[in-house]
Design a protein around this motif. Structure first.
Motif, PDB file in Angstrom:
ATOM      1  N   MET A 157       0.842  -1.192   0.000  1.00  0.00           N
ATOM      2  CA  MET A 157       0.000   0.000   0.000  1.00  0.00           C
ATOM      3  C   MET A 157       0.876   1.240   0.000  1.00  0.00           C
ATOM      4  O   MET A 157       1.671   1.448   0.909  1.00  0.00           O
ATOM      5  N   GLY A 158       0.723   2.066  -1.075  1.00  0.00           N
ATOM      6  CA  GLY A 158       1.510   3.281  -1.200  1.00  0.00           C
ATOM      7  C   GLY A 158       2.599   3.123  -2.238  1.00  0.00           C
ATOM      8  O   GLY A 158       3.342   2.133  -2.242  1.00  0.00           O
ATOM      9  N   SER A 159       2.692   4.116  -3.144  1.00  0.00           N
ATOM     10  CA  SER A 159       3.640   4.003  -4.258  1.00  0.00           C
ATOM     11  C   SER A 159       4.701   5.083  -4.216  1.00  0.00           C
ATOM     12  O   SER A 159       5.190   5.518  -5.249  1.00  0.00           O
ATOM     13  N   GLY A 160       5.073   5.521  -2.999  1.00  0.00           N
ATOM     14  CA  GLY A 160       6.237   6.387  -2.880  1.00  0.00           C
ATOM     15  C   GLY A 160       7.500   5.581  -3.124  1.00  0.00           C
ATOM     16  O   GLY A 160       7.455   4.379  -3.422  1.00  0.00           O
ATOM     17  N   PRO A 161       8.676   6.208  -3.007  1.00  0.00           N
ATOM     18  CA  PRO A 161       9.917   5.489  -3.296  1.00  0.00           C
ATOM     19  C   PRO A 161      10.104   4.244  -2.439  1.00  0.00           C
ATOM     20  O   PRO A 161      10.625   3.227  -2.918  1.00  0.00           O
ATOM     21  N   ASN A 162       9.651   4.283  -1.173  1.00  0.00           N
ATOM     22  CA  ASN A 162       9.796   3.092  -0.333  1.00  0.00           C
ATOM     23  C   ASN A 162       8.808   2.007  -0.724  1.00  0.00           C
ATOM     24  O   ASN A 162       9.153   0.821  -0.749  1.00  0.00           O
ATOM     25  N   GLY A 163       7.571   2.398  -1.033  1.00  0.00           N
ATOM     26  CA  GLY A 163       6.591   1.419  -1.468  1.00  0.00           C
ATOM     27  C   GLY A 163       7.014   0.734  -2.755  1.00  0.00           C
ATOM     28  O   GLY A 163       6.907  -0.493  -2.896  1.00  0.00           O
ATOM     29  N   LEU A 164       7.512   1.522  -3.705  1.00  0.00           N
ATOM     30  CA  LEU A 164       7.957   0.942  -4.973  1.00  0.00           C
ATOM     31  C   LEU A 164       9.201   0.083  -4.781  1.00  0.00           C
ATOM     32  O   LEU A 164       9.344  -0.964  -5.425  1.00  0.00           O
ATOM     33  N   ALA A 165      10.124   0.514  -3.914  1.00  0.00           N
ATOM     34  CA  ALA A 165      11.323  -0.296  -3.652  1.00  0.00           C
ATOM     35  C   ALA A 165      10.939  -1.646  -3.062  1.00  0.00           C
ATOM     36  O   ALA A 165      11.481  -2.690  -3.443  1.00  0.00           O
ATOM     37  N   ALA A 166       9.983  -1.639  -2.127  1.00  0.00           N
ATOM     38  CA  ALA A 166       9.526  -2.895  -1.543  1.00  0.00           C
ATOM     39  C   ALA A 166       8.873  -3.773  -2.599  1.00  0.00           C
ATOM     40  O   ALA A 166       9.141  -4.973  -2.689  1.00  0.00           O
ATOM     41  N   ALA A 167       8.022  -3.173  -3.419  1.00  0.00           N
ATOM     42  CA  ALA A 167       7.266  -3.935  -4.406  1.00  0.00           C
ATOM     43  C   ALA A 167       8.175  -4.587  -5.444  1.00  0.00           C
ATOM     44  O   ALA A 167       8.033  -5.777  -5.748  1.00  0.00           O
ATOM     45  N   LEU A 168       9.104  -3.826  -5.976  1.00  0.00           N
ATOM     46  CA  LEU A 168       9.938  -4.418  -7.036  1.00  0.00           C
ATOM     47  C   LEU A 168      10.933  -5.425  -6.462  1.00  0.00           C
ATOM     48  O   LEU A 168      11.330  -6.377  -7.146  1.00  0.00           O
ATOM     49  N   THR A 169      11.321  -5.267  -5.204  1.00  0.00           N
ATOM     50  CA  THR A 169      12.175  -6.276  -4.570  1.00  0.00           C
ATOM     51  C   THR A 169      11.421  -7.603  -4.439  1.00  0.00           C
ATOM     52  O   THR A 169      11.963  -8.677  -4.727  1.00  0.00           O
ATOM     53  N   LEU A 170      10.158  -7.527  -4.018  1.00  0.00           N
ATOM     54  CA  LEU A 170       9.342  -8.736  -3.898  1.00  0.00           C
ATOM     55  C   LEU A 170       9.070  -9.355  -5.266  1.00  0.00           C
ATOM     56  O   LEU A 170       9.116 -10.578  -5.431  1.00  0.00           O
ATOM     57  N   ALA A 171       8.785  -8.504  -6.254  1.00  0.00           N
ATOM     58  CA  ALA A 171       8.507  -9.019  -7.600  1.00  0.00           C
ATOM     59  C   ALA A 171       9.723  -9.704  -8.193  1.00  0.00           C
ATOM     60  O   ALA A 171       9.608 -10.740  -8.862  1.00  0.00           O
ATOM     61  N   LEU A 228       7.574 -13.190  -6.678  1.00  0.00           N
ATOM     62  CA  LEU A 228       6.232 -13.124  -6.109  1.00  0.00           C
ATOM     63  C   LEU A 228       5.290 -12.322  -7.012  1.00  0.00           C
ATOM     64  O   LEU A 228       5.726 -11.470  -7.787  1.00  0.00           O
ATOM     65  N   ARG A 229       4.006 -12.592  -6.891  1.00  0.00           N
ATOM     66  CA  ARG A 229       2.993 -11.811  -7.595  1.00  0.00           C
ATOM     67  C   ARG A 229       2.646 -10.608  -6.713  1.00  0.00           C
ATOM     68  O   ARG A 229       2.202 -10.774  -5.577  1.00  0.00           O
ATOM     69  N   VAL A 230       2.871  -9.420  -7.233  1.00  0.00           N
ATOM     70  CA  VAL A 230       2.806  -8.202  -6.422  1.00  0.00           C
ATOM     71  C   VAL A 230       1.815  -7.206  -7.017  1.00  0.00           C
ATOM     72  O   VAL A 230       1.819  -6.958  -8.226  1.00  0.00           O
ATOM     73  N   GLU A 231       0.976  -6.639  -6.157  1.00  0.00           N
ATOM     74  CA  GLU A 231       0.091  -5.547  -6.551  1.00  0.00           C
ATOM     75  C   GLU A 231       0.364  -4.352  -5.649  1.00  0.00           C
ATOM     76  O   GLU A 231       0.395  -4.491  -4.421  1.00  0.00           O
ATOM     77  N   VAL A 232       0.571  -3.196  -6.254  1.00  0.00           N
ATOM     78  CA  VAL A 232       0.717  -1.943  -5.511  1.00  0.00           C
ATOM     79  C   VAL A 232      -0.598  -1.188  -5.594  1.00  0.00           C
ATOM     80  O   VAL A 232      -1.155  -1.004  -6.687  1.00  0.00           O
ATOM     81  N   ARG A 233      -1.100  -0.749  -4.455  1.00  0.00           N
ATOM     82  CA  ARG A 233      -2.302   0.080  -4.419  1.00  0.00           C
ATOM     83  C   ARG A 233      -1.937   1.456  -3.884  1.00  0.00           C
ATOM     84  O   ARG A 233      -1.256   1.574  -2.870  1.00  0.00           O
ATOM     85  N   GLU A 234      -2.396   2.480  -4.583  1.00  0.00           N
ATOM     86  CA  GLU A 234      -2.062   3.878  -4.275  1.00  0.00           C
ATOM     87  C   GLU A 234      -3.352   4.669  -4.113  1.00  0.00           C
ATOM     88  O   GLU A 234      -4.252   4.595  -4.959  1.00  0.00           O
ATOM     89  N   ALA A 235      -3.454   5.426  -3.018  1.00  0.00           N
ATOM     90  CA  ALA A 235      -4.673   6.193  -2.758  1.00  0.00           C
ATOM     91  C   ALA A 235      -4.845   7.348  -3.742  1.00  0.00           C
ATOM     92  O   ALA A 235      -5.975   7.694  -4.114  1.00  0.00           O
ATOM     93  N   ALA A 236      -3.735   7.951  -4.181  1.00  0.00           N
ATOM     94  CA  ALA A 236      -3.826   9.092  -5.093  1.00  0.00           C
ATOM     95  C   ALA A 236      -4.127   8.623  -6.515  1.00  0.00           C
ATOM     96  O   ALA A 236      -4.128   7.436  -6.818  1.00  0.00           O
ATOM     97  N   ASP A 237      -4.352   9.601  -7.379  1.00  0.00           N
ATOM     98  CA  ASP A 237      -4.690   9.283  -8.771  1.00  0.00           C
ATOM     99  C   ASP A 237      -3.469   8.947  -9.618  1.00  0.00           C
ATOM    100  O   ASP A 237      -3.605   8.418 -10.725  1.00  0.00           O
ATOM    101  N   THR A 238      -2.280   9.295  -9.116  1.00  0.00           N
ATOM    102  CA  THR A 238      -1.051   8.988  -9.839  1.00  0.00           C
ATOM    103  C   THR A 238      -0.047   8.371  -8.876  1.00  0.00           C
ATOM    104  O   THR A 238      -0.016   8.717  -7.691  1.00  0.00           O
ATOM    105  N   PRO A 239       0.788   7.448  -9.351  1.00  0.00           N
ATOM    106  CA  PRO A 239       1.796   6.856  -8.472  1.00  0.00           C
ATOM    107  C   PRO A 239       2.980   7.796  -8.278  1.00  0.00           C
ATOM    108  O   PRO A 239       3.107   8.808  -8.959  1.00  0.00           O
ATOM    109  N   GLY A 240       3.835   7.447  -7.332  1.00  0.00           N
ATOM    110  CA  GLY A 240       5.071   8.200  -7.159  1.00  0.00           C
ATOM    111  C   GLY A 240       5.286   8.774  -5.786  1.00  0.00           C
ATOM    112  O   GLY A 240       6.422   9.008  -5.374  1.00  0.00           O
ATOM    113  N   GLY A 241       4.211   9.062  -5.039  1.00  0.00           N
ATOM    114  CA  GLY A 241       4.385   9.642  -3.714  1.00  0.00           C
ATOM    115  C   GLY A 241       5.183  10.929  -3.766  1.00  0.00           C
ATOM    116  O   GLY A 241       4.808  11.886  -4.449  1.00  0.00           O
TER     117      GLY A 241
END
Length: 480
Positions: free
Chosen positions: A1-15, A19-32
């Protein structure tokens, strides 16, 4: 949850671990904090949060991820940062240490060299030690010793006596003020030593060509290339919404974690999170200007970052006052001019972005536009006449934009010595929570604030070990 630099770093490390990874972001655009947008006209883009990235080539995560190999061009200005001491006299942190020492003169040049040269010799060890969250045995034993010596010299009242002239003292106190809290303290000295020595490395304090969003785009591209997905407009209101996942990594601060999971938490952990403290706020102004800033000292215009705080004594007094909740009458203002290194940010008619924020009391609702403009005008007479348009965001409004910035606290938690080591709670693995498979990966966890990706990377490594039995770190380089 969250697509800031830490969220994306976690997600791509897991991917990358398969692993099958989904990032969910509350805002309309990713990036934090890595968003770049055209605020006033389509041919001039502005960095909404972070703009300068000294950790983009220094942190262990980004060293392995290799942004330049992915087409992200990191441009370094000739002068990493400048600090006007008076309206007409400025201290300059050149990328070349020799040039900086020469500029500081025969009295303080040797002192600056004695401080920075050992740090530069042990730069990777120092960065790795700080970025590890201090929970692993340092590979370079000299790094923590150098850090400890620097904390005693520059994180205590002794700091007022380390330099002979005001320029060198102001130069270090300006970078120490990135701690956004009372000064001098061991935390402010740690920030000064880490960021200060990086100003003299080959990477310097760079800006990405075209804006910070280029970093987020490179990370998102890698995630999707390894099967990950990003869903925007997906706000989390209850942790139980994610019960189907084997692992959940939350790029959320303690306040947001309490919002989505508070009633489900063990009482002791919930009490520990409520004791987490936030620091002063930042109030931001984005300017569209029609030409270069008319700095009274023209050399300041070659710097990508400018600290406006006056002498060391004035910086210490003002930052300590703000930390107590009083605005003072001379705010510390940080100015970033991306065009000092990136000419692509300048439109054909000379219009360009200028990024600035002031340190203000926690939760302050005051519009910062006039105060920031006046502060820049003090060191750049005629600046107001170059301003074509501006957009301001108070500290309180900054939290509305990003709930992790509680009260405008862009450090996602007060950088006291205790919270620098134990954030958000005292624990050997602070990313782990009492919930099975749930981890925190925001800047409210070690190693803290900054665009370094390490909070996400460390949380992902913990999740891989505990939930999936994966003990070998996945490769992060483009070749893999």
């Amino acid at each position: 949850m969250g697509s800031g630099p830490n969220g994306l770093a976690a997600a791509l490390t897991l991917a990358r671990a398969g692993l099958r990874v989904e990032v969910r972001e509350a805002a309309d655009t990713p990036g934090g904090g890595l968003r770049t947008e055209p605020l006033f006209r389509p041919d001039v883009v502005h960095d909404i949060c972070a703009a300068v990235h000294p950790m983009a080539t220094a942190s262990p995560f980004f060293r392995a991820f290799d942004l330049p190999a992915r087409g992200v061009e990191l441009l370094t200005p000739e002068i990493s940062y400048a600090h006007p001491v008076t309206p007409t006299r400025a201290a300059l942190a050149h990328r070349r240490l020799d040039a900086t020492c020469e500029h500081l003169g025969p009295e303080d040049g040797p002192r600056w060299r004695a401080l920075m040269e050992p740090l530069l010799r042990h730069s990777q060890g120092l960065v790795d030690f700080v970025m590890s969250g201090q929970r692993t045995f340092p590979a370079d034993l000299a790094a923590p010793l150098l850090l400890a010596r620097g904390l005693l010299a520059h994180g205590t009242p002794l700091a007022a006596h380390r330099f002979r002239r005001p320029e060198a003292a102001a130069l270090l106190s300006g970078v120490a003020a990135h701690v956004v809290g009372p000064m001098p303290t061991p935390s402010s000295a740690s920030v000064a030593l880490l960021l200060g020595h990086l100003a003299h490395t080959a990477g310097g304090w760079p800006v990405p060509r075209g804006g910070s969003a280029r970093i987020a785009a490179a990370m998102t591209d890698d995630l999707t290339a390894h099967g990950g997905t990003v869903t925007t407009g997906a706000r989390l209101d209850d942790l139980r919404e994610l019960r189907g996942a084997r692992a959940v990594l939350l790029d959320l601060g303690p306040k947001e974690f309490l919002r989505v999971a508070g009633p489900l938490m063990p009482p002791a952990y919930r009490r520990a999170l409520t004791r987490f403290r936030h620091g002063p706020g930042a109030a931001k102004v984005d300017f569209l200007v029609n030409g270069p800033v008319p700095w009274a000292d023209p050399l300041v215009g070659r710097a990508g970052t400018v600290h406006l705080g006056g002498t060391q004594q004035q910086v210490f007094a003002q930052e300590s006052l703000v930390a107590k909740g009083f605005p003072g009458d001379a705010p510390f203002v940080l100015v970033v001019d991306p065009s000092a290194a990136d000419r692509s940010r300048v439109a054909a008619d000379g219009h360009r972005p200028l990024w600035a924020y002031a340190h203000v009391p926690h939760g302050d609702r005051t519009d910062p536009a006039d105060a920031v403009t006046a502060r820049i005008e003090q060191y750049a007479p005629g600046f107001a006449e170059t301003v074509v348009d501006r957009r301001s965001v108070s500290a309180a409004a900054l939290e509305a934009y990003n709930p992790n910035y509680v009260g405008g606290d862009i450090a996602a938690g007060a950088m006291t010595l205790r919270q620098a080591l134990f954030r958000p709670v005292p624990a050997w693995d602070p990313h782990r929570t009492p919930f099975k498979g749930v981890y925190l990966c925001s800047a409210s966890t070690p190693p803290g604030p900054g665009v370094h990706g390490m909070s996400g990377y460390l949380a992902a490594r913990s999740a891989l070990r505990r939930e999936f039995g994966v003990r070998t770190a996945p490769g992060l380089s483009p070749a893999r």
